[in-house]
Design a protein around this motif. Structure first.
Motif, mmCIF file in Angstrom:
data_model
loop_
_atom_site.group_PDB
_atom_site.id
_atom_site.type_symbol
_atom_site.label_atom_id
_atom_site.label_comp_id
_atom_site.label_asym_id
_atom_site.label_seq_id
_atom_site.Cartn_x
_atom_site.Cartn_y
_atom_site.Cartn_z
ATOM 1 N N THR A 89 0.049 70.102 69.866
ATOM 2 C CA THR A 89 -1.328 71.439 68.592
ATOM 3 C C THR A 89 -0.612 70.701 67.096
ATOM 4 N N GLN B 213 -3.743 75.104 67.318
ATOM 5 C CA GLN B 213 -5.095 74.654 68.576
ATOM 6 C C GLN B 213 -4.877 73.654 69.351
ATOM 7 N N PHE C 78 -3.644 71.350 72.865
ATOM 8 C CA PHE C 78 -4.133 71.055 74.043
ATOM 9 C C PHE C 78 -3.073 70.319 74.794
ATOM 10 N N LYS D 175 -8.976 68.363 74.879
ATOM 11 C CA LYS D 175 -9.263 69.239 73.079
ATOM 12 C C LYS D 175 -10.099 69.574 73.451
ATOM 13 N N ASN D 176 -10.556 71.117 72.902
ATOM 14 C CA ASN D 176 -11.138 72.531 72.979
ATOM 15 C C ASN D 176 -11.508 72.513 74.257
ATOM 16 N N ALA D 177 -10.115 73.238 74.701
ATOM 17 C CA ALA D 177 -10.234 73.700 75.479
ATOM 18 C C ALA D 177 -10.348 73.381 77.634
ATOM 19 N N THR D 178 -10.770 71.355 77.090
ATOM 20 C CA THR D 178 -11.086 70.830 78.501
ATOM 21 C C THR D 178 -10.323 70.917 79.692
ATOM 22 N N ARG E 244 -0.986 80.215 65.660
ATOM 23 C CA ARG E 244 -2.417 81.155 65.655
ATOM 24 C C ARG E 244 -2.753 82.548 64.654
#
Length: 286
Positions: free
Chosen positions: A142, A147, A149, A201-204, A255
């Protein structure tokens, strides 16, 4: 805020007396408008802000020809708005203190992957390089903004060329997206051992990290998906399950903290704007 609110209430009392002396248009309509305004001020002093705004709105839209009373109602509406925003600001400041107090003791269990980075990535010390270099695992990460991942790590005597990850608990599972981007998919060899790493990354990860965190108390089967279809399978260790769960929780708190700070900025901006617009108001004077 208490002294400010008391001064507003005191001025509202004077305002009621003054508006009662206004004479224009039809006396009966003016009297009804004044009585409604008095009731709105009374509701405000009782902290019944929504009810006060409803009455003030009714004056503004029902008596547009009573210019003075409408103007006073709009001023009073602004007072209600300012009071509500000041109350919201107090709540948000208090909530921010709570969240920051929750985050602070957790940070000692994490380390920065690259302390020189502008937004360094945090990783649980349970999954430091020294404890995870020669085994297959899933790591959780994080940044300071929360964020979150995950990354997959494979070590073996031959490459598997994995491109996705699947986590299973009994009949339930979560499956990541397929990663082919070389910027996220790394592999190398020293001639004897092979290492492969994918950063989702980016919710993948498509919820794999959250799935693991939510089932950390259960047996979790991991499959690194490979072109051959058989995959590379193993059970997630208790240590890794704890590390992923703890990282996911920290990311959630971070967050929330960032979100609260944004709300505080918005409220302060709105207060500044409305206070500036109210400097010449007959209702609010400090």
């Amino acid at each position: 805020m208490k002294s400010s609110r008391n001064s507003i209430i005191a001025y509202c009392s004077i305002f009621i007396a003054l508006t009662g002396a206004i004479s224009s248009c039809s006396p009966s309509r003016e009297q009804m408008a004044n009585e409604t305004l008095e009731k709105a001020v009374e509701l405000y002093t009782k902290r019944q802000y929504n009810s006060a705004k409803i009455l003030l709105d009714s004056i503004i839209f029902t008596y547009p020809d009573l210019k003075q009373i409408v103007r006073s109602s709009k001023d009073m509406m602004n007072v209600v708005y300012l009071t509500e925003q000041e109350r919201n600001l107090q709540f948000l400041d208090s909530l921010l203190n709570i969240r920051e107090a929750e985050v602070e003791p957790l940070l000692k269990y994490f380390q920065e992957e690259d302390p020189q980075a502008s937004n360094p990535i945090l990783i649980n010390k349970k999954q430091s390089v020294g404890s995870s270099f020669d085994r297959a695992l899933i790591k959780a990460h994080t940044d300071r903004n929360g964020q979150f991942f995950i990354s997959t790590h494979y070590t073996g005597t031959s490459p598997i060329h994995h491109y996705a990850v699947k986590a299973e608990v009994d009949e339930l599972y979560a499956l990541s997206d397929t990663i082919t981007d070389d910027a996220l998919n790394h592999s190398f060899s020293d001639g004897n051992e092979y290492w492969e790493t994918i950063r989702f990354k980016n919710a993948t990860d498509n919820g794999v990290g959250e799935f693991i965190a939510s089932n950390a108390d259960r047996k979790i089967r991991i499959s690194f998906i490979t072109p051959k279809g058989t995959g590379y399978k193993f059970l997630l260790t208790e240590t890794d399950k704890q590390a992923i769960s703890e990282t996911y929780y920290l990311a959630t708190l971070l967050r929330e903290t960032i979100h609260i700070k944004g709300q505080i900025r918005n409220v302060r901006t709105a207060l500044k704007h409305h206070r500036s617009a109210s400097n010449n108001s007959a209702i609010i004077k400090k």
